[in-house]
Design an enzyme around this catalytic site. Structure first.
Site, mmCIF file in Angstrom:
data_model
loop_
_atom_site.group_PDB
_atom_site.id
_atom_site.type_symbol
_atom_site.label_atom_id
_atom_site.label_comp_id
_atom_site.label_asym_id
_atom_site.label_seq_id
_atom_site.Cartn_x
_atom_site.Cartn_y
_atom_site.Cartn_z
ATOM 1 N N GLY A 190 0.731 -1.138 -0.088
ATOM 2 C CA GLY A 190 -0.103 0.065 -0.006
ATOM 3 C C GLY A 190 0.748 1.500 -0.178
ATOM 4 C CG ASN A 230 -9.045 -4.011 9.205
ATOM 5 O OD1 ASN A 230 -9.837 -5.045 9.978
ATOM 6 N ND2 ASN A 230 -7.762 -4.114 9.126
ATOM 7 N N GLY A 234 -33.439 8.799 -30.905
ATOM 8 C CA GLY A 234 -33.651 9.659 -32.093
ATOM 9 C C GLY A 234 -32.482 10.280 -32.731
ATOM 10 C CB SER A 262 -20.847 7.334 -27.388
ATOM 11 O OG SER A 262 -21.717 8.330 -27.666
#
Length: 641
Positions: free
Chosen positions: A111, A163, A474, A543
């Site tokens: 990390g 955690n 459309g 898209s």
């Protein structure tokens, strides 16, 4: 460096041999901010699933006592002396464990910000991820970096583990705030948490068993959540990929040797060898030692002979019929760059894929991101440790797959000056007959017609009108009517319809997210070329992803004008001119936008048109907008634009 003694015997559940080949396998990467408890969680999972060899836990506790250190579950994984000295994990660790349902390969990734490269290396191999967050600290910048990188690497299944809940007394409000924060961030780039689980890795709360004081939580434990994830198809279930490693001549036989990376092959199968396209049937299979089998599957090294003489060389890939890989001269890949020198347009590279390689040249670099701070670096180059989408033209074809289709031929290594400089996954592979010209020989040639001359003739400048919306909203109707109106006024509009382009230019692309992205990139490049030469390119494409439309905007620059063609889903479905909605409802069409795939509405489009209103009004609104945007020149008389 001295490794903490965590030996693995052949009989140990940690050994690859311990899991039967027929059991389902899921690869999990655990990521999160430093000190949020990743290695602790991994150690606890190994204990709870019985994955530790007998006596190993006691031995680690004894070692800790001799060193005068309190026992930590993370010691099971901190295999390097420097890690124990510094208290941080600096490498990725891969360990197997299993539940009643399936086998797992668990990748513990670092990390710490300096080790993002190792984190990416681990995540690139995973099928799903556990994103760990400290309940007391909440979502940190490093958490956001890791989440963003999971998105870049294409991971869609993410468990968020909150955690150290024991330190906040399993406060429901604390959990709810973190859950909302992380969901909001992930939603920003279309990544939705599969589960959000409260956790105390140190005490074992919600690892395997539920914890006291959290009756408000009704979801699964971490191990329960893992078992609910979807495993990818086994290599044996994927199409055949048999990269050739060598060709040997024994007595009268030519034996083609290699490893079956996916699928199966049998005596009598017809094979196609890419990239040459040559075909032949398997006459026999050869194995050492032992008798020759009649069939073989993924993971087996095998030799084969063919029923006729065809040219086959190292690097060729055998496959079955229409399920073969593409003989690619153009690769679009998401690349993680490791070299000090930038990867930029014109960089000569060598691409290694399976047992083959080819030289080529970088044609474009887009969506470049620095993982250290998530800043966009533009489209010019990839710096060290940056991630981006790279288009590479190859001097000769390679057999390749998009990673989403078959990961075996979907991973590449990139070399520069014979040194490994980067790697990534293939987003799309395209066949092209034209080899790239050597670096330095490609020079853009301007048109002989000046832009001012085109404006004088057409009475307008160039533009890209990008019409996006749900299927049957459309888009094509508005685009065709607008094209006719501008043409009647003496202009030079051109209508680019998504379905029409998929019958030609983009006929090699499917509808996976990666192929949709490539489809949009190509259309954007074409529309921009037309706009630069004085035309108004009217694009009608669903898209659905904002990121893809943003990439189109980056390509087109100031020429780009986003038009949201808006209509309610029920209206679109009622229209359904092609019958696609009906088929999607029946499950006959996968990844259909609006039904089984999401549509991300534009946030700040230049124009919004409601197509439940009159078509003439929609065209008039667009014409007025183009005039106000300076695309249309004032008319000298009523006959012209």
């Amino acid at each position: 460096m001295t490794a903490l003694p965590l030996s693995v015997s052949p009989a140990s559940p940690l050994s690859p041999e311990a899991s039967p080949a027929e059991r389902e396998l899921l690869r999990i990467v655990i990521v999160g901010h430093v000190d949020h408890g990743k290695s602790t969680l991994v150690g606890r999972i190994l204990h709870e699933t019985g994955a530790l060899p007998d006596g190993k836990l006691e031995m680690i506790k004894a070692v800790s006592a001799r060193r005068g250190m309190p026992f930590e579950w993370s010691f099971l994984l901190d295999a390097l002396q420097t890690e124990r000295d510094q208290g941080i994990t600096v490498d990725t660790t891969q360990i197997r464990f299993k539940t009643d349902q399936r086998d797992y390969l668990l990748i513990d990734a670092p990390g710490h910000v300096e080790f993002l490269r190792n984190m990416i290396t681990g995540a690139a191999q995973a099928d799903a991820a556990v994103l760990l967050i400290d309940a007391a600290e909440g979502v940190r910048e490093q958490t956001r970096r890791h989440a963003f990188l999971l998105h870049l690497l294409g991971l869609r299944q993410v468990i968020v583990a909150v955690n150290k809940m024991d330190r906040v007394d399993y406060d429901r409000a604390v959990f709810a705030k973190i859950e909302a924060d992380v969901a909001s961030y992930l939603d920003g780039f279309g990544l939705h948490p599969t589960f959000v689980v409260p956790l105390s890795a140190r005490d074992g709360g919600f690892v395997k068993e539920r914890a006291e004081g959290a009756d408000w939580y009704s979801g699964p434990t971490i191990l329960g959540a893992l078992d609910k994830l979807t495993a990818p198809p086994g290599l044996g279930d994927l199409p055949l990929r048999f990269p050739v490693q060598a060709v040997y001549k024994f007595d009268e036989r030519r034996i083609i040797a290699g490893r079956i990376e996916s699928g199966r092959l049998s005596v009598g199968d017809e094979l196609t060898f890419e990239p040459s396209g040559a075909t032949a049937r398997i006459r026999s299979l050869e194995a050492w030692p032992g008798p020759a089998p009649l069939s073989a599957g993924a993971g087996q090294s095998i030799g084969l002979t063919l029923d006729k003489d065809i040219f086959v060389a190292r690097g060729d890939v055998a496959a079955h019929g229409k399920l073969r890989p593409r003989a690619a001269r153009r690769l679009t890949a998401r690349v993680f760059w490791l070299a000090d020198a930038e990867l930029k347009i014109g960089t000569p590279v060598t691409v290694r894929l399976a047992t083959n390689s080819a030289t080529g040249v970088v044609r474009s670099v887009a969506s470049a991101v620095d993982p250290a701070n998530l800043t966009t670096e533009g489209i010019a180059a990839l710096g060290r440790n940056h991630v981006g989408e790279v288009d590479i033209a190859l001097h000769r074809p390679l057999a390749a797959d998009a990673y989403s289709i078959n990961p075996i031929l979907g991973r590449i290594v990139i070399e520069v000056d014979r040194k490994i400089a980067g790697g990534g996954i293939v987003l799309s592979a395209a066949s092209e007959d034209k080899s790239p010209a050597p670096r330095g020989e490609v020079v853009a040639v301007d048109s002989a017609v000046r832009p001012a001359d085109r404006v004088a003739r057409y009475r307008h400048g160039g533009a890209v009108l990008w019409l996006t919306g749900l299927p049957a909203a459309g888009k094509s109707t508005v685009a065709r009517a607008t094209e006719k109106r501008l043409f009647d006024l003496g202009g030079a509009p051109l209508f680019l319809d998504g379905d029409t382009l998929r019958t030609g230019l983009n006929g090699d692309l499917g509808f996976s997210p990666e192929e949709r992205s490539e489809n949009i990139r190509r259309v954007a490049e074409m529309a921009t070329f037309l706009a630069k030469n004085g035309h108004i390119a009217i694009v009608a494409l669903v898209s659905p992803a904002r990121a893809d439309r943003e990439r189109a905007r980056q390509i087109a620059g100031a020429y780009f004008h986003e038009v949201h063609i808006r209509a309610p889903l029920e209206v679109c479905e009622a229209r359904d001119p092609k019958g696609h909605y009906a088929r999607a409802r029946k499950g006959e069409m996968a990844n259909f936008t609006g039904i089984s795939a999401p549509y991300e509405e534009p946030e700040q489009p230049e124009v919004v048109l409601d197509t439940t209103s009159d078509l003439t009004l929609c065209v008039s609104v667009l014409e007025t907008y183009l005039s106000g945007a300076g695309v249309l020149s004032p008319a000298d008389d009523d006959a012209g634009i």
